[in-house]
Design a protein around this motif. Sequence first.
Motif, PDB file in Angstrom:
ATOM      1  N   VAL A 196       0.833  -1.206   0.000  1.00 38.48           N
ATOM      2  CA  VAL A 196       0.000   0.000   0.000  1.00 38.48           C
ATOM      3  C   VAL A 196       0.869   1.258   0.000  1.00 38.48           C
ATOM      4  CG1 VAL A 196      -1.638   1.375   1.348  1.00 38.48           C
ATOM      5  CG2 VAL A 196      -1.983  -1.091   1.108  1.00 38.48           C
ATOM      6  N   ILE A 197       1.863   1.269   0.869  1.00 39.64           N
ATOM      7  CA  ILE A 197       2.726   2.457   0.969  1.00 39.64           C
ATOM      8  C   ILE A 197       3.494   2.680  -0.329  1.00 39.64           C
ATOM      9  CG2 ILE A 197       4.709   3.458   2.172  1.00 39.64           C
ATOM     10  CD1 ILE A 197       3.690   1.805   4.660  1.00 39.64           C
ATOM     11  N   ALA A 216       2.745   1.595  -3.319  1.00 36.70           N
ATOM     12  CA  ALA A 216       1.841   1.948  -4.415  1.00 36.70           C
ATOM     13  C   ALA A 216       1.431   3.416  -4.316  1.00 36.70           C
ATOM     14  CB  ALA A 216       0.608   1.050  -4.389  1.00 36.70           C
ATOM     15  N   ALA A 217       1.216   3.875  -3.086  1.00 34.92           N
ATOM     16  CA  ALA A 217       0.824   5.275  -2.919  1.00 34.92           C
ATOM     17  C   ALA A 217       1.918   6.200  -3.435  1.00 34.92           C
ATOM     18  CB  ALA A 217       0.524   5.564  -1.450  1.00 34.92           C
ATOM     19  N   LEU A 218       3.152   5.903  -3.051  1.00 35.02           N
ATOM     20  CA  LEU A 218       4.268   6.737  -3.505  1.00 35.02           C
ATOM     21  C   LEU A 218       4.393   6.702  -5.018  1.00 35.02           C
ATOM     22  CD1 LEU A 218       6.968   5.886  -0.808  1.00 35.02           C
ATOM     23  CD2 LEU A 218       5.781   8.057  -1.144  1.00 35.02           C
ATOM     24  N   LEU A 219       4.276   5.499  -5.565  1.00 31.37           N
ATOM     25  CA  LEU A 219       4.403   5.315  -7.006  1.00 31.37           C
ATOM     26  C   LEU A 219       3.328   6.097  -7.753  1.00 31.37           C
ATOM     27  CD1 LEU A 219       6.338   3.465  -8.624  1.00 31.37           C
ATOM     28  CD2 LEU A 219       4.384   1.931  -8.939  1.00 31.37           C
ATOM     29  N   LEU A 220       2.098   6.017  -7.241  1.00 32.05           N
ATOM     30  CA  LEU A 220       0.988   6.685  -7.932  1.00 32.05           C
ATOM     31  C   LEU A 220       1.109   8.197  -7.850  1.00 32.05           C
ATOM     32  CD1 LEU A 220      -2.087   4.510  -7.126  1.00 32.05           C
ATOM     33  CD2 LEU A 220      -1.143   5.052  -9.357  1.00 32.05           C
ATOM     34  N   ILE A 221       1.556   8.680  -6.687  1.00 31.55           N
ATOM     35  CA  ILE A 221       1.734  10.132  -6.558  1.00 31.55           C
ATOM     36  C   ILE A 221       2.751  10.596  -7.593  1.00 31.55           C
ATOM     37  CG2 ILE A 221       2.674  11.933  -5.065  1.00 31.55           C
ATOM     38  CD1 ILE A 221       1.472  10.231  -2.701  1.00 31.55           C
ATOM     39  N   ALA A 222       3.854   9.842  -7.695  1.00 31.89           N
ATOM     40  CA  ALA A 222       4.886  10.200  -8.671  1.00 31.89           C
ATOM     41  C   ALA A 222       4.322  10.124 -10.095  1.00 31.89           C
ATOM     42  CB  ALA A 222       6.087   9.271  -8.522  1.00 31.89           C
ATOM     43  N   ALA A 244      -9.185   6.192  -6.817  1.00 31.94           N
ATOM     44  CA  ALA A 244     -10.014   5.686  -5.721  1.00 31.94           C
ATOM     45  C   ALA A 244     -10.095   4.166  -5.785  1.00 31.94           C
ATOM     46  CB  ALA A 244     -11.409   6.300  -5.782  1.00 31.94           C
ATOM     47  N   ALA A 245     -10.211   3.629  -7.013  1.00 29.91           N
ATOM     48  CA  ALA A 245     -10.300   2.181  -7.176  1.00 29.91           C
ATOM     49  C   ALA A 245      -9.034   1.504  -6.684  1.00 29.91           C
ATOM     50  CB  ALA A 245     -10.546   1.827  -8.639  1.00 29.91           C
ATOM     51  N   VAL A 246      -7.874   2.054  -7.049  1.00 29.49           N
ATOM     52  CA  VAL A 246      -6.606   1.470  -6.594  1.00 29.49           C
ATOM     53  C   VAL A 246      -6.593   1.433  -5.069  1.00 29.49           C
ATOM     54  CG1 VAL A 246      -4.108   1.748  -6.519  1.00 29.49           C
ATOM     55  CG2 VAL A 246      -5.334   2.284  -8.604  1.00 29.49           C
ATOM     56  N   ALA A 247      -6.987   2.560  -4.466  1.00 25.54           N
ATOM     57  CA  ALA A 247      -7.012   2.616  -3.004  1.00 25.54           C
ATOM     58  C   ALA A 247      -7.924   1.533  -2.447  1.00 25.54           C
ATOM     59  CB  ALA A 247      -7.471   3.996  -2.548  1.00 25.54           C
ATOM     60  N   GLY A 248      -9.108   1.401  -3.036  1.00 23.72           N
ATOM     61  CA  GLY A 248     -10.074   0.412  -2.553  1.00 23.72           C
ATOM     62  C   GLY A 248      -9.534  -1.004  -2.651  1.00 23.72           C
ATOM     63  N   VAL A 249      -8.910  -1.324  -3.775  1.00 20.53           N
ATOM     64  CA  VAL A 249      -8.413  -2.680  -3.983  1.00 20.53           C
ATOM     65  C   VAL A 249      -7.227  -2.976  -3.070  1.00 20.53           C
ATOM     66  CG1 VAL A 249      -7.479  -4.289  -5.676  1.00 20.53           C
ATOM     67  CG2 VAL A 249      -9.214  -2.637  -6.359  1.00 20.53           C
ATOM     68  N   LEU A 250      -6.369  -1.981  -2.883  1.00 21.43           N
ATOM     69  CA  LEU A 250      -5.187  -2.215  -2.053  1.00 21.43           C
ATOM     70  C   LEU A 250      -5.555  -2.362  -0.579  1.00 21.43           C
ATOM     71  CD1 LEU A 250      -2.571   0.200  -3.624  1.00 21.43           C
ATOM     72  CD2 LEU A 250      -2.616  -2.280  -3.771  1.00 21.43           C
ATOM     73  N   ILE A 251      -6.568  -1.624  -0.160  1.00 17.80           N
ATOM     74  CA  ILE A 251      -6.908  -1.613   1.256  1.00 17.80           C
ATOM     75  C   ILE A 251      -7.808  -2.811   1.609  1.00 17.80           C
ATOM     76  CG2 ILE A 251      -9.070  -0.297   1.506  1.00 17.80           C
ATOM     77  CD1 ILE A 251      -5.803   0.743   3.123  1.00 17.80           C
ATOM     78  N   ALA A 252      -8.482  -3.365   0.585  1.00 16.27           N
ATOM     79  CA  ALA A 252      -9.456  -4.431   0.846  1.00 16.27           C
ATOM     80  C   ALA A 252      -8.883  -5.630   1.602  1.00 16.27           C
ATOM     81  CB  ALA A 252     -10.113  -4.873  -0.456  1.00 16.27           C
ATOM     82  N   PRO A 253      -7.656  -6.080   1.325  1.00 16.49           N
ATOM     83  CA  PRO A 253      -7.141  -7.219   2.104  1.00 16.49           C
ATOM     84  C   PRO A 253      -6.867  -6.855   3.562  1.00 16.49           C
ATOM     85  CG  PRO A 253      -5.950  -6.975   0.052  1.00 16.49           C
ATOM     86  CD  PRO A 253      -6.759  -5.731   0.225  1.00 16.49           C
ATOM     87  N   ILE A 254      -6.732  -5.584   3.873  1.00 11.08           N
ATOM     88  CA  ILE A 254      -6.451  -5.181   5.256  1.00 11.08           C
ATOM     89  C   ILE A 254      -7.759  -4.963   6.014  1.00 11.08           C
ATOM     90  CG2 ILE A 254      -5.365  -3.456   6.734  1.00 11.08           C
ATOM     91  CD1 ILE A 254      -3.378  -2.940   4.458  1.00 11.08           C
TER      92      ILE A 254
END
Lengths: 236, 267
Positions: free
Chosen positions: B124-125, B127-133, B180-190
């Motif tokens: 998650v962390i 991916a967040a950095l990667l997407l921001i970049a 938003a979808a990326v966030a949803g999918v990444l957070i779903a397993p947690i």
Amino acid sequence: MLLQVKNIESFYGLSKALSDVSLSIEEGEIVCVLGANGAGKSTLLKTIAGQVKPRNGQVVFRGKRIDQIEPHRIVREGVTLCPEDKKIFPQMSVFKNLYLGAWIYGKDKVRIEANIVDVYNLFPVLKERKNQDAGTLSGGEQQMLVIGRSLMSNPWLLMLDEPSLGLAPLMVERIFEVIRQINARRTTILLVEQNASIALNVANRGYIMEAGRITMEGASYELLNNEKVKKAYLGF
Amino acid sequence: MIALGLTLIYGVLQIPNFSHGALYMIGAYVAYFSIVSFGFPYWVGLITSVITLFCVGMFVERVAFRPLYDKPLINAFIVAVGLILIFENGALAIWGPEFRRLPAPSSAVIELSGAIITMQRIIVIAAALLLIAAVHFFVKKTRLGAAIEATAQNREGAQLMGINVYLMGGITFGIGTSLAAVAGVLIAPIFLIYPSMGVPVIGMAFVIMIVGGMGSFLGAVAGGYLIGLLETLVSSYITTYFTEVILFGLLVVVLAIKPTGLFGKGH
């Protein structure tokens, strides 16, 4: 005939801004539209640029009706408008502002580069400031940027809305000098101005608008010598 | 990431998209069904969800928001709230109220100088950095990105350059919802997937956006980290009961000192 405006009627909000306005421009001319504040000059330009849709009448450009198509498509037809309130992209560099002016050329880099060099030749100060944010330029420089940006799409018809507004007299002269140069390179110009004497000086012909109607038209020297025009717009 | 999408949409379209949390929820469901029902691997599910939500975003912009551009802002407000109801109750009717869990792509646990972190959190962390970049690169370095930025800075000016500002709006909305979808999918397993999973998230995203400065890209990123950090610190050192009190307290303080937010430009 490059542009023909036939009997258009436009509304600005709920109030009628143009009634039965007709005008025509030949290729290579500089034509000015004079008139007081609120006479409908800006609405006329916006109607040609497609930002205001006329309720009646037609706008024909190079034999094609453009009055019902969207503004961004009209740019592709070869008409660009330099709006009165400039509308630059303030937090982008001068270079990027110019670059976006050539949006219709897509990825044609050779063309875009050539046009940018052209604009820099016309306005050397823009080259000096190419990496600066456009919002940090002075009023005169911003006006140059807007004109330069409009030239990036190589328009057939360039419409200028009050290019002298808020500028120092020396800067106004400079801008009008450039308008002459642009015209000498075969770009037709439609100019809206409150500064009647300078506009008639540079233009071949002029129209006078009052309360949404065209009340007079003629060659610049005729208007310059017309008693009514002298009194109302030239101030002597 | 959610705040980033929200900021992008607000910056270009001036729409406070309250339905963003619901779109995040739909993103998670799309991934869930493509992974669990169709047996796709996790990454394929993620990509499916991103593409689907990009299309959903463009569709929503076209159908719900575009007709309102010249209308008072309150209309877009109401539509956004209405969309939440449609999406959430739609999800409830179609998929039911039960909580679902998406299996994590990797169940590895990593020990990092004493702290124990699951692989998913690291993903998650990262991916967040990667997407921001990636979003930053897209906006600053590509032609389409420049046109989108131009539309955000001066809509009419962009239109006069021949840029189709409506299309730019649609694309922006699509990109925002895919984030938003990326966030949803990444957070779903947690966390878990359920119809109202977007509710707590959207509130937080708005706090981040306002603290950072409405429509400011840098603000969304900095605000995201600031709020995330604060939330963690408060809930681990003080109490979990007061996390929200303190977050909204921060919001009030920031607005009192700098009403445009930390990185806001002001109008």
